[in-house]
Design an enzyme around this catalytic site. Structure first.
Site, PDB file in Angstrom:
ATOM      1  N   TYR A   1      -6.588   6.731   3.607  1.00 26.65           N
ATOM      2  CA  TYR A   1      -6.684   5.676   2.595  1.00 26.65           C
ATOM      3  C   TYR A   1      -5.929   4.431   3.029  1.00 26.65           C
ATOM      4  O   TYR A   1      -6.469   3.318   3.041  1.00 26.65           O
ATOM      5  CB  TYR A   1      -6.174   6.126   1.209  1.00 26.65           C
ATOM      6  CG  TYR A   1      -5.909   4.916   0.372  1.00 26.65           C
ATOM      7  CD1 TYR A   1      -6.967   4.203  -0.165  1.00 26.65           C
ATOM      8  CD2 TYR A   1      -4.621   4.380   0.254  1.00 26.65           C
ATOM      9  CE1 TYR A   1      -6.759   3.010  -0.841  1.00 26.65           C
ATOM     10  CE2 TYR A   1      -4.394   3.191  -0.406  1.00 26.65           C
ATOM     11  CZ  TYR A   1      -5.467   2.517  -0.953  1.00 26.65           C
ATOM     12  OH  TYR A   1      -5.267   1.330  -1.583  1.00 26.65           O
TER      13      TYR A   1
ATOM     14  N   GLY B   1      10.481   6.799  -6.512  1.00 24.90           N
ATOM     15  CA  GLY B   1       9.964   8.149  -6.264  1.00 24.90           C
ATOM     16  C   GLY B   1       9.325   8.328  -4.901  1.00 24.90           C
ATOM     17  O   GLY B   1       9.141   7.368  -4.145  1.00 24.90           O
ATOM     18  N   TYR B   2       8.991   9.564  -4.570  1.00 24.62           N
ATOM     19  CA  TYR B   2       8.401   9.900  -3.269  1.00 24.62           C
ATOM     20  C   TYR B   2       9.140   9.180  -2.139  1.00 24.62           C
ATOM     21  O   TYR B   2       8.585   8.343  -1.431  1.00 24.62           O
ATOM     22  CB  TYR B   2       6.911   9.542  -3.252  1.00 24.62           C
ATOM     23  CG  TYR B   2       6.040  10.476  -4.043  1.00 24.62           C
ATOM     24  CD1 TYR B   2       6.447  11.777  -4.310  1.00 24.62           C
ATOM     25  CD2 TYR B   2       4.803  10.064  -4.515  1.00 24.62           C
ATOM     26  CE1 TYR B   2       5.638  12.647  -5.034  1.00 24.62           C
ATOM     27  CE2 TYR B   2       3.992  10.925  -5.248  1.00 24.62           C
ATOM     28  CZ  TYR B   2       4.422  12.204  -5.500  1.00 24.62           C
ATOM     29  OH  TYR B   2       3.626  13.053  -6.207  1.00 24.62           O
TER      30      TYR B   2
ATOM     31  N   THR C   1       1.328   5.555  -7.403  1.00 25.70           N
ATOM     32  CA  THR C   1       2.260   4.780  -8.218  1.00 25.70           C
ATOM     33  C   THR C   1       1.522   3.598  -8.837  1.00 25.70           C
ATOM     34  O   THR C   1       0.746   2.928  -8.162  1.00 25.70           O
ATOM     35  CB  THR C   1       3.430   4.276  -7.348  1.00 25.70           C
ATOM     36  OG1 THR C   1       3.985   5.379  -6.630  1.00 25.70           O
ATOM     37  CG2 THR C   1       4.507   3.642  -8.209  1.00 25.70           C
TER      38      THR C   1
ATOM     39  N   CYS D   1     -17.310   1.270 -20.351  1.00 22.60           N
ATOM     40  CA  CYS D   1     -18.592   1.206 -19.651  1.00 22.60           C
ATOM     41  C   CYS D   1     -19.420  -0.031 -20.016  1.00 22.60           C
ATOM     42  O   CYS D   1     -20.200  -0.517 -19.192  1.00 22.60           O
ATOM     43  CB  CYS D   1     -19.403   2.475 -19.927  1.00 22.60           C
ATOM     44  SG  CYS D   1     -18.613   3.976 -19.312  1.00 22.60           S
TER      45      CYS D   1
ATOM     46  N   CYS E   1     -13.363   1.710 -15.232  1.00 27.79           N
ATOM     47  CA  CYS E   1     -13.714   3.124 -15.070  1.00 27.79           C
ATOM     48  C   CYS E   1     -12.429   3.946 -15.028  1.00 27.79           C
ATOM     49  O   CYS E   1     -12.120   4.607 -14.041  1.00 27.79           O
ATOM     50  CB  CYS E   1     -14.528   3.300 -13.787  1.00 27.79           C
ATOM     51  SG  CYS E   1     -15.402   4.867 -13.667  1.00 27.79           S
TER      52      CYS E   1
ATOM     53  N   GLU F   1       0.822  -1.211   0.000  1.00 28.42           N
ATOM     54  CA  GLU F   1       0.000   0.000   0.000  1.00 28.42           C
ATOM     55  C   GLU F   1       0.855   1.260   0.000  1.00 28.42           C
ATOM     56  O   GLU F   1       0.508   2.253  -0.644  1.00 28.42           O
ATOM     57  CB  GLU F   1      -0.963   0.002   1.189  1.00 28.42           C
ATOM     58  CG  GLU F   1      -2.084  -1.029   1.089  1.00 28.42           C
ATOM     59  CD  GLU F   1      -2.942  -0.849  -0.161  1.00 28.42           C
ATOM     60  OE1 GLU F   1      -2.953   0.256  -0.727  1.00 28.42           O
ATOM     61  OE2 GLU F   1      -3.585  -1.824  -0.574  1.00 28.42           O
TER      62      GLU F   1
ATOM     63  N   ASP G   1      -9.529   6.113  -2.431  1.00 24.13           N
ATOM     64  CA  ASP G   1      -8.413   6.643  -3.209  1.00 24.13           C
ATOM     65  C   ASP G   1      -8.968   7.320  -4.470  1.00 24.13           C
ATOM     66  O   ASP G   1     -10.172   7.537  -4.589  1.00 24.13           O
ATOM     67  CB  ASP G   1      -7.445   5.523  -3.576  1.00 24.13           C
ATOM     68  CG  ASP G   1      -8.043   4.565  -4.586  1.00 24.13           C
ATOM     69  OD1 ASP G   1      -9.291   4.523  -4.696  1.00 24.13           O
ATOM     70  OD2 ASP G   1      -7.283   3.881  -5.285  1.00 24.13           O
TER      71      ASP G   1
END
Length: 349
Positions: free
Chosen positions: A121, A82-83, A44, A201, A193, A38, A139
DNA sequence: AATTCGGGGTA
DNA sequence: TACCCAGAATT
């Protein structure tokens, strides 16, 4: 103003039974693995995470291993994902879990929420997936799916909109399959979606109940307010080379790319003439200079325009820059985390 | 409430 | 290009 979303629960659970994605962190019962996945999945994509997840849990199989890990080794394992504050926060949380919870992730939403790097989240995802606690995990996927479902023009970047949806989703969480319901919404958002381009759809289990589908509004919903545009920063990157070793510098432990390693650099575009005069001012007269190609890197909020120079030195006891380490290419590859932003120059080592 | 944190896939 | 992604922390 609350909305009752109970009418989608059975459709989603039925759909998930047949259409759940098979992912490396699913169909296992280790809450720590769920936690790692998570954190890695925050902002990501699934495909980007798969390889990192396998390497990470192999190197650090337990929360105690994570708590006692060498921070530089952690960053090396995170290199390119990243992050980077995610992994620093995760280690901080791991230490808390060892100290306060005997090394076991708490089975409690609010206790999870207090841990560093875990917001609403992630707390909901871990609680519902690992422990079957009936809490939502809202999320970007869930916001998009639900706002399309109801044909709502709410701006999903507003904290208030997310909070209201979390309150509404909490009321419909099934007692035993909350993890499945949350993951159903995420899988639906990721595969049917979808955010970019036309959603599928015709394959959606909710299409008969979806306002955006019925009114053909999927290209305007969800609404997201516009973002700030990026600023441009000029940089000059130096590949300082001496006796087969290269100079690296550790970045400040706060801010962009905190604690990662970089090549020595300056925050301006330096001409050869200017560079030569700077070297001369510092008493550096013996060197070979090579202009390297331009490099560009785009971050979320800034972009770097770079030029580079390879500077071959006969000795490295010079006093131009401080806090440099000199290491071989092989050592860099094994031990030093250099962000992707420098790829144009790491490729020329 | 707005900004800051990476990097890559996609249209 | 611009947008988005299994968001959270900081200001």
């Amino acid at each position: 103003m609350s909305t009752d979303y109970g009418f989608i629960v059975n459709d989603l659970l039925d759909w998930y039974d047949k259409n759940a994605r098979e992912l490396p962190w699913r169909n296992q019962s280790n809450p720590y693995f769920t936690w790692v996945s998570e954190i890695m999945l925050q902002q990501t994509r699934v495909e980007a995470v798969k390889g990192y997840f396998a390497r990470f849990v192999k190197a650090f199989p337990t929360i105690k291993d994570l708590a006692t890990a060498d921070p530089d080794q952690l960053l090396k394992l995170w290199e390119g994902l990243g992050y980077y504050n995610r992994v620093r926060n995760m280690q901080k949380a791991a230490i808390t879990v060892v100290e306060q919870y005997n090394g076991e992730l708490p089975r409690d939403y609010h206790a999870l929420l207090k841990l560093s790097g875990i917001g609403t989240y992630t707390a909901g995802a871990i609680a519902s997936i690992a422990y079957q606690i009936p809490v939502p995990a809202v999320d970007g996927n869930v916001l998009r799916v639900i706002k399309r479902l109801t044909g709502s023009y709410d701006d999903i970047t507003l904290p208030k909109v997310k909070k209201e949806l979390e309150e509404d989703m909490l009321k419909i969480m099934p007692a035993k399959h909350s993890g499945d319901l949350n993951q159903a919404l995420m899988d639906l958002g990721a595969t049917i979606c979808i955010p970019n381009g036309k959603p599928n759809c015709e394959q959606c289990p909710l299409n008969k109940k979806c306002k955006a589908f019925q009114k053909n509004l999927t290209d305007e919903i969800p609404v997201k307010s516009s973002k700030k545009k990026r600023t441009i920063e000029e940089k000059t990157i130096f590949l300082l080379e001496c006796n087969g070793k290269y100079a690296l510098h550790k970045r400040f432990d706060k801010g962009l790319l905190a604690g990662l390693w970089e090549f020595p650099n300056m925050n301006e575009a330096l001409s050869i003439e200017k560079l030569e005069s700077i070297l001369s001012e510092h008493g550096i007269h013996e060197y070979e200079l090579e202009l390297l190609g331009p490099g560009k890197h785009i971050f979320s909020h800034v972009q770097w325009h770079m030029i580079g120079y390879r500077i071959h030195l006969p000795k490295h006891d010079f006093e131009w820059m401080e806090d440099l380490v000199w290491v071989t290419k092989d050592t860099i590859a094994k031990e030093y985390a250099i962000p992707t932003a420098f790829k144009a120059y790491t490729s020329q080592l």
